[in-house]
Design a protein around this motif. Structure first.
Motif, PDB file in Angstrom:
ATOM      1  N   GLY A   1      30.235  51.749  45.807  1.00 44.58           N
ATOM      2  CA  GLY A   1      29.371  50.787  46.196  1.00 44.58           C
ATOM      3  C   GLY A   1      28.173  50.337  44.988  1.00 44.58           C
ATOM      4  O   GLY A   1      27.522  49.421  45.546  1.00 44.58           O
ATOM      5  N   SER A   2      28.036  50.921  43.958  1.00 45.26           N
ATOM      6  CA  SER A   2      27.191  50.511  42.966  1.00 45.26           C
ATOM      7  C   SER A   2      28.007  49.748  41.661  1.00 45.26           C
ATOM      8  O   SER A   2      27.354  49.308  40.975  1.00 45.26           O
ATOM      9  N   LEU A   3      28.950  49.539  42.104  1.00 42.42           N
ATOM     10  CA  LEU A   3      29.939  48.786  41.128  1.00 42.42           C
ATOM     11  C   LEU A   3      29.658  47.317  41.223  1.00 42.42           C
ATOM     12  O   LEU A   3      30.185  46.649  42.103  1.00 42.42           O
ATOM     13  N   GLU A   4      28.865  47.024  40.073  1.00 40.10           N
ATOM     14  CA  GLU A   4      28.663  45.435  40.103  1.00 40.10           C
ATOM     15  C   GLU A   4      29.697  44.307  39.816  1.00 40.10           C
ATOM     16  O   GLU A   4      30.522  44.883  39.079  1.00 40.10           O
ATOM     17  N   PRO A   5      29.657  43.309  40.272  1.00 41.45           N
ATOM     18  CA  PRO A   5      30.819  42.411  39.927  1.00 41.45           C
ATOM     19  C   PRO A   5      31.001  42.022  38.437  1.00 41.45           C
ATOM     20  O   PRO A   5      32.263  42.110  38.043  1.00 41.45           O
ATOM     21  N   GLU A   6      30.012  42.212  37.563  1.00 39.11           N
ATOM     22  CA  GLU A   6      30.075  42.257  36.152  1.00 39.11           C
ATOM     23  C   GLU A   6      31.102  43.290  35.692  1.00 39.11           C
ATOM     24  O   GLU A   6      31.706  43.177  34.934  1.00 39.11           O
ATOM     25  N   LEU A   7      30.787  44.464  36.070  1.00 39.08           N
ATOM     26  CA  LEU A   7      31.241  45.741  35.454  1.00 39.08           C
ATOM     27  C   LEU A   7      32.676  45.682  36.220  1.00 39.08           C
ATOM     28  O   LEU A   7      33.783  46.025  35.686  1.00 39.08           O
ATOM     29  N   ILE A   8      33.156  45.182  37.520  1.00 37.54           N
ATOM     30  CA  ILE A   8      34.296  44.845  38.047  1.00 37.54           C
ATOM     31  C   ILE A   8      35.302  43.995  37.287  1.00 37.54           C
ATOM     32  O   ILE A   8      36.372  44.589  36.742  1.00 37.54           O
ATOM     33  N   PHE A   9      34.653  43.163  36.784  1.00 34.09           N
ATOM     34  CA  PHE A   9      35.419  42.148  35.828  1.00 34.09           C
ATOM     35  C   PHE A   9      35.819  42.732  34.482  1.00 34.09           C
ATOM     36  O   PHE A   9      36.877  42.627  33.896  1.00 34.09           O
ATOM     37  N   ARG A  10      34.762  43.475  33.902  1.00 30.38           N
ATOM     38  CA  ARG A  10      34.951  44.159  32.482  1.00 30.38           C
ATOM     39  C   ARG A  10      36.038  45.037  32.595  1.00 30.38           C
ATOM     40  O   ARG A  10      36.884  45.170  31.815  1.00 30.38           O
ATOM     41  N   MET A  11      35.823  45.783  33.849  1.00 33.04           N
ATOM     42  CA  MET A  11      36.968  47.037  33.890  1.00 33.04           C
ATOM     43  C   MET A  11      38.391  46.327  34.131  1.00 33.04           C
ATOM     44  O   MET A  11      39.489  46.922  33.768  1.00 33.04           O
ATOM     45  N   ALA A  12      38.505  45.277  34.805  1.00 37.29           N
ATOM     46  CA  ALA A  12      39.768  44.656  35.369  1.00 37.29           C
ATOM     47  C   ALA A  12      40.496  44.069  34.018  1.00 37.29           C
ATOM     48  O   ALA A  12      41.575  44.495  33.638  1.00 37.29           O
ATOM     49  N   GLN A  13      39.498  43.575  33.225  1.00 37.97           N
ATOM     50  CA  GLN A  13      40.174  43.137  31.848  1.00 37.97           C
ATOM     51  C   GLN A  13      40.663  44.238  30.848  1.00 37.97           C
ATOM     52  O   GLN A  13      41.706  44.210  30.430  1.00 37.97           O
ATOM     53  N   LYS A  14      39.866  45.119  30.829  1.00 30.76           N
ATOM     54  CA  LYS A  14      40.113  46.422  29.939  1.00 30.76           C
ATOM     55  C   LYS A  14      41.743  46.915  30.459  1.00 30.76           C
ATOM     56  O   LYS A  14      42.287  47.374  29.589  1.00 30.76           O
ATOM     57  N   ASN A  15      41.612  47.066  31.744  1.00 30.86           N
ATOM     58  CA  ASN A  15      42.679  47.753  32.343  1.00 30.86           C
ATOM     59  C   ASN A  15      43.975  46.956  32.650  1.00 30.86           C
ATOM     60  O   ASN A  15      44.955  47.266  33.440  1.00 30.86           O
TER      61      ASN A  15
END
Ligand code: HPA
Ligand code: ZN
Length: 327
Positions: A21-35
């Motif tokens: 629940g600490s996963l910020e939207p920016e980090l979600i997008f960055r990780m989605a792109q990377k993975n």
């Protein structure tokens, strides 16, 4: 302004934070792109706009979807490290962090990947931020008790990397008794025990979490006021509640902060604490929970601020000597 200063600067412990629940939207997008994971939301803004919850389940649907971008040990490290840096800025000196392994193992991510990434961030937090933290493994209560037992088995080789277990996810229809046997096993293993209860569920779930699960601390617990005998018990046995005001408003447990019962809980002599729950989703980290709540409730002042900080240390699972030093 002076009160805000006290709230922000005072050293405190955080006892109810789901790391996913600490996963910020920016980090979600960055990780989605990377993975190479395709998100149904076209942008960070569109994702953030979807954070309009009506109840616990409407939040959980988006929260589990967000956690789906986590794949590698590095991802879990990065998520936890971001939280720890943010907690440090709020003068959190100790944090007991929930994680939901079943959300990840069900997607084929190894338990080791999850816990090693989180643990490495905690080690680095101790070294570089001077912040102590530990992990609490939460069982998802919408899944079966057999699933919880299987998760416990997977976790035991990493017994030194977590201090206890908790119970989270959809509360209604998933009462404490469903997990009595697995909590019994955890108690026998010397694990610390906590459980979400009395957030959406009735006050009887709080009593049952204490009696049937042997929970030492109750997460949320705000509906205890519906049962005066339970209130008296919580106060006399000094059973702490980890209350999350911004979460409670976002998930419609209370219509607005001004009607939150945290002042009442403290006045009843309950060891209540303030926590952020899922800060990336609910509009604020720990200090925002403190300042917004105090701004909305005129009965809260400096006395209650210090009481809440003291309560957070008293209710923590750190060694007695450390706790005394902090209080
Ligand atoms: N309640 C239940 N489950 C959760 C919560 C909560 O507030 N946050 C993350 N999982
Ligand atoms: Zn929670």
């Amino acid at each position: 302004q002076e009160l805000d200063c006290i709230l922000r600067r005072m050293p405190k412990a955080e006892l109810h934070i789901h790391i996913e629940g600490s996963l910020e939207p920016e980090l979600i997008f960055r990780m989605a792109q990377k993975n190479g994971i395709k998100l149904v939301y076209p942008s960070v803004e569109a994702l953030r706009a979807a954070y309009a919850f009506t109840d616990l389940q409407s939040f959980l649907d988006i929260y589990y979807a967000g956690a789906g971008v986590l794949q590698t040990e590095e991802d879990f490290f990065d998520m936890a490290w971001s939280y720890l840096e943010r907690a440090k800025a709020d003068n959190v000196i100790h944090s007991e962090i929930f994680f939901d392994p079943q959300t990840h193992t069900a997607r084929g991510v190894a338990f080791a990947t999850v816990i090693n990434g989180l643990h490495r961030a905690i080690e680095r937090g101790r070294e570089e931020l001077g912040l102590s933290a530990s992990l609490i493994l939460c069982f998802l209560r919408h899944l079966s008790e057999a699933d919880a037992f299987a998760t416990l088995e997977e976790a035991l080789p990493f017994r030194d990397k977590f201090i206890g277990v908790g119970l989270d996810s959809g509360e209604r229809g998933n009462p404490p008794e469903k997990f009595a046997a697995v909590f019994g096993r955890c108690q026998a293993l010397g694990l610390r025990l906590v459980a979400h209860a009395g957030e959406e569920g009735p006050a009887s779930y709080i009593s049952d979490a204490l009696d049937l699960l042997r929970a030492e601390r109750i997460d949320h617990g705000v509906r205890c006021l519906e049962d005066p005998q339970l209130v008296a018990r919580l106060a006399s046995e000094r059973i702490a509640l980890t209350v999350c005001p911004l979460s409670n408003v976002k998930l419609a447990v209370f219509p607005e902060l001004g009607s939150h019962n945290i002042g009442r809980l403290l006045a009843e002599g309950i060891v209540a604490t303030i926590n952020s729950d899922d800060p990336a989703y609910f509009g604020g980290y720990l200090n925002e929970n403190f300042t917004a709540t105090f701004a909305a409730l005129p009965q809260l002042g400096a006395r209650q601020a210090y009481q809440l900080a003291r309560n957070s240390f008293e209710a923590s699972f750190v060694a007695e000597e450390t706790r005394k030093r902090w209080i």
